[in-house]
Each structure stands twice: as C-alpha cells, then as structure tokens.
Scaffold this active site. Structure first.
Site, PDB file in Angstrom:
ATOM      1  N   SER A 187       0.826  -1.211   0.000  1.00 46.12           N
ATOM      2  CA  SER A 187       0.000   0.000   0.000  1.00 46.12           C
ATOM      3  C   SER A 187       0.863   1.266   0.000  1.00 46.12           C
ATOM      4  CB  SER A 187      -0.968   0.005   1.184  1.00 46.12           C
ATOM      5  OG  SER A 187      -0.281   0.120   2.411  1.00 46.12           O
ATOM      6  N   ASN A 212      13.154   3.944   4.914  1.00 43.81           N
ATOM      7  CA  ASN A 212      12.121   3.035   5.398  1.00 43.81           C
ATOM      8  C   ASN A 212      11.058   3.858   6.115  1.00 43.81           C
ATOM      9  OD1 ASN A 212      10.897   0.501   6.053  1.00 43.81           O
ATOM     10  ND2 ASN A 212      11.709   0.689   8.130  1.00 43.81           N
ATOM     11  N   HIS A 220       8.284   3.514   9.303  1.00 39.87           N
ATOM     12  CA  HIS A 220       8.025   2.684  10.482  1.00 39.87           C
ATOM     13  C   HIS A 220       6.806   3.234  11.213  1.00 39.87           C
ATOM     14  CE1 HIS A 220       8.948  -0.046  13.764  1.00 39.87           C
ATOM     15  NE2 HIS A 220       8.794   0.957  14.614  1.00 39.87           N
ATOM     16  N   SER A 259       7.111   7.267  11.110  1.00 38.00           N
ATOM     17  CA  SER A 259       8.397   7.940  10.901  1.00 38.00           C
ATOM     18  C   SER A 259       9.050   7.433   9.631  1.00 38.00           C
ATOM     19  CB  SER A 259       9.358   7.669  12.077  1.00 38.00           C
ATOM     20  OG  SER A 259       8.774   8.012  13.326  1.00 38.00           O
ATOM     21  N   ASP A 317      15.631  -0.051  12.734  1.00 39.56           N
ATOM     22  CA  ASP A 317      14.814   1.141  13.017  1.00 39.56           C
ATOM     23  C   ASP A 317      15.581   2.200  13.799  1.00 39.56           C
ATOM     24  OD1 ASP A 317      12.662  -0.146  11.776  1.00 39.56           O
ATOM     25  OD2 ASP A 317      11.978  -1.042  13.653  1.00 39.56           O
TER      26      ASP A 317
END
Length: 321
Positions: free
Chosen positions: A16, A109, A111, A138, A147
């Site tokens: 998505s 990325n 998160h 984030s 992360d």
C-alpha cells in the site's frame, strides 16, 4: 519533470505504501520515478498492481538462501534497474550489513511509530499499553541497527478513546501514505535546497581548528583565529554579492590557479564578482551532484592559507604521522 531520480521499492505484501509512492510519482512535478518494484515474495499482491501500472517488477524468494545471498540477488536487480535510491515499503526482511552499507544514505524506510519509540513490531498495541496520547509514523534512513537510522520526517496520529491496535493501525496507514511520498521527495532533492547545503558547508567549516561563523554582508562566513585578528577563509553565497545560484567562496593560491580552475572545470567553478580579483574561487553547490569530500578539501586548503602559523605547524606535524 526531467532528470528524475530513479527509485527501487522493496515490498513483501500488498504494497500500500508502494502504491502511494507510485501514484505520487505520476505527478509531473514529482522529483522521482519508480524504476523497479521488487519482492522476496513472488506472490506479493503489490507486484501485480505495479505491473498493471507499467512498472518493472522482480521477485525472488528468500527461502533456502542465506541472507547475504538473497540480498546479493536483489542488489543485482536494483543495479540493473539503474536505481539511485532504495525504498522499503513493507519489506519484511532484515537486511545484511553489507547491503545496507552499499546503500548508505540512499535507503529509506517507513516505520509505524514515533521513533525512537517502539522499534520493531507490535507498535500500535505498545503505544496503547503505554497510555500515549499519540501514535504515528516515521520515515528514516536505514542503518544496520533495526529502526535506528536518522529520522527524516514524522506524522503524529491521535489515539482516540476506544481505539484498538487495528483501528489505530488503519489511521496510521493513512498518515504513512501522505508522509512517505513527501519525505522521499524532499530527501532526493535535498542537494538543491539552500538550507540543507548551508548546513553541510557549516558543519565542515566548523570542524576545522579554531573556526567560528560571522556573517559578512548578510551571508554566512567562517573565520579562523581570534575574534579580533581572525581572517575569513570561506563565504556562503545564496544569490548574495550579485551572484546567481548557491556556492561557497574559498581562497586559491592566486590568479594563476584561479584561471586554471576556471578553464579546466567551468561548470564547477566561477570567479566571484567582488572576490575574484583577490584570487578567490566560487564552487557551485546546487547542481545536485556535489562532491562534499572535494568541498571539504577546499575548505581545509583555504583555512590553511589564513590560519595562524601555530595551527598550520601542528597540522603539518600531524600529517607526518
């Protein structure tokens, strides 16, 4: 928009966030294009969507492969697509350190928490259990530690009475779809942002011995030495001094060196209007392809031309070892 940067998106499922990036890239003003959507799951629904939208796809299962071997296969597909950046969008694989190092500062990325809170999984329930007033998402750079990379952007999402992990996740996902394309666009165009460029110059100038910043005619400048006797070794120009574009002025050894630089690389250097006659050179910083090691080298060279001898002697002694 011409000269868009190319993005490879890694997914493991429905994709998505990949879809949000894909449709954002359809805008003419978007600075990035999707060159590849790749997955460790050949059955990932997101691959079908990407293909339907005319995006190149690639899939290779990670099963029965070491982490390093699978990452090497994915790396080959990304390189073949000529991608400039890698974007993780629900890619459920911990990446090898070697792969992360290859894409240092060029892999992002998203998160579902307000990092540094709640790294890893179960972020929605952890926020609820802690009694937080807000959850969120984030966008961060990817580093070897999970992360833990520098956070580029965040969106807070209010936790409402009666929220469950599922209802909260639904709203956070909406925020993710808004945040990710915007954060990516800002990041890939950062090297044309004068404020970001200034910070890069400032950090490198102030790393030098006994330097400090003092404005000169409304623009940042850096001096070495004391407040009374210090001398400028660099100026930042953002359309100051009658110049166009963004640049940094540094000292050369004289007009001969200045002329040689102008002749050899006219797209990189130019003679500043008010400082050129004194042997200064301007280095263009808004081309989007700045070699910051080169800029750092020039700042140190310019610094050494005006720094007190006691400082340059120490530097010469250190260079011998």
């Amino acid at each position: 928009m011409t000269n868009r940067v190319k993005i490879a998106i890694l997914i493991s499922g429905r994709g998505s966030n990949m879809a949000a990036l894909l449709y954002a890239a359809k805008a003419e003003t978007c600075p990035f294009e999707i060159a590849l959507v790749a997955s460790n799951n050949p059955q990932a629904p997101g691959l079908e969507l990407a293909a339907a939208e005319g995006i190149a796809t690639y899939a290779h299962s990670h099963k029965q492969l070491s982490r390093e071997d699978h990452d090497q296969i994915m790396q080959g597909a990304i390189v073949a697509a000529e991608a400039d950046y890698v974007v993780l969008a629900g890619y459920m694989r911990i990446l090898s350190d070697d792969f992360v190092r290859r894409w240092n500062d060029r892999m992002l990325n998203i998160h579902p928490s307000l990092l540094p809170k709640y790294k890893g999984l179960g972020t929605y329930q952890r926020a609820l259990d802690a009694g937080d007033s807000h959850a969120g998402c984030s966008v961060h750079l990817v580093t070897p530690e999970l992360d833990d990379g520098p956070v580029l952007a965040q969106t807070k999402v209010a936790i409402m009475p009666g929220d469950t992990a599922e209802t909260l996740a639904d709203r956070v996902l909406i925020a993710e779809h808004q945040l990710y394309p915007d954060a990516l666009a800002q990041y890939v165009t950062r090297q044309s942002d004068p404020d970001w460029i200034l910070e890069q110059v400032r950090n490198r100038a102030l790393m030098l011995e006994e330097t400090y910043e003092r404005p000169s005619f409304g623009t940042p400048g850096w001096r070495v030495g004391t407040e009374k006797t210090g001398k400028y070794f660099a100026y930042f120009s953002r359309r100051h001094f009658g110049e166009t574009g963004t640049s940094v002025f540094v000292k050369t050894s004289g007009l001969d060196e200045q002329n040689a630089l102008l002749e050899a690389e006219p797209d990189l250097y130019f003679s500043p209007k008010f400082y050129g006659k004194s042997g200064w050179i301007a280095i263009r910083l808004d081309t989007g392809e700045t070699d910051w090691d080169h800029v750092e080298s020039w700042l140190r060279k310019s610094w050494s031309m005006v720094a007190p001898k006691r400082l340059t002697k120490l530097m010469d002694i250190a260079a011998e070892f």
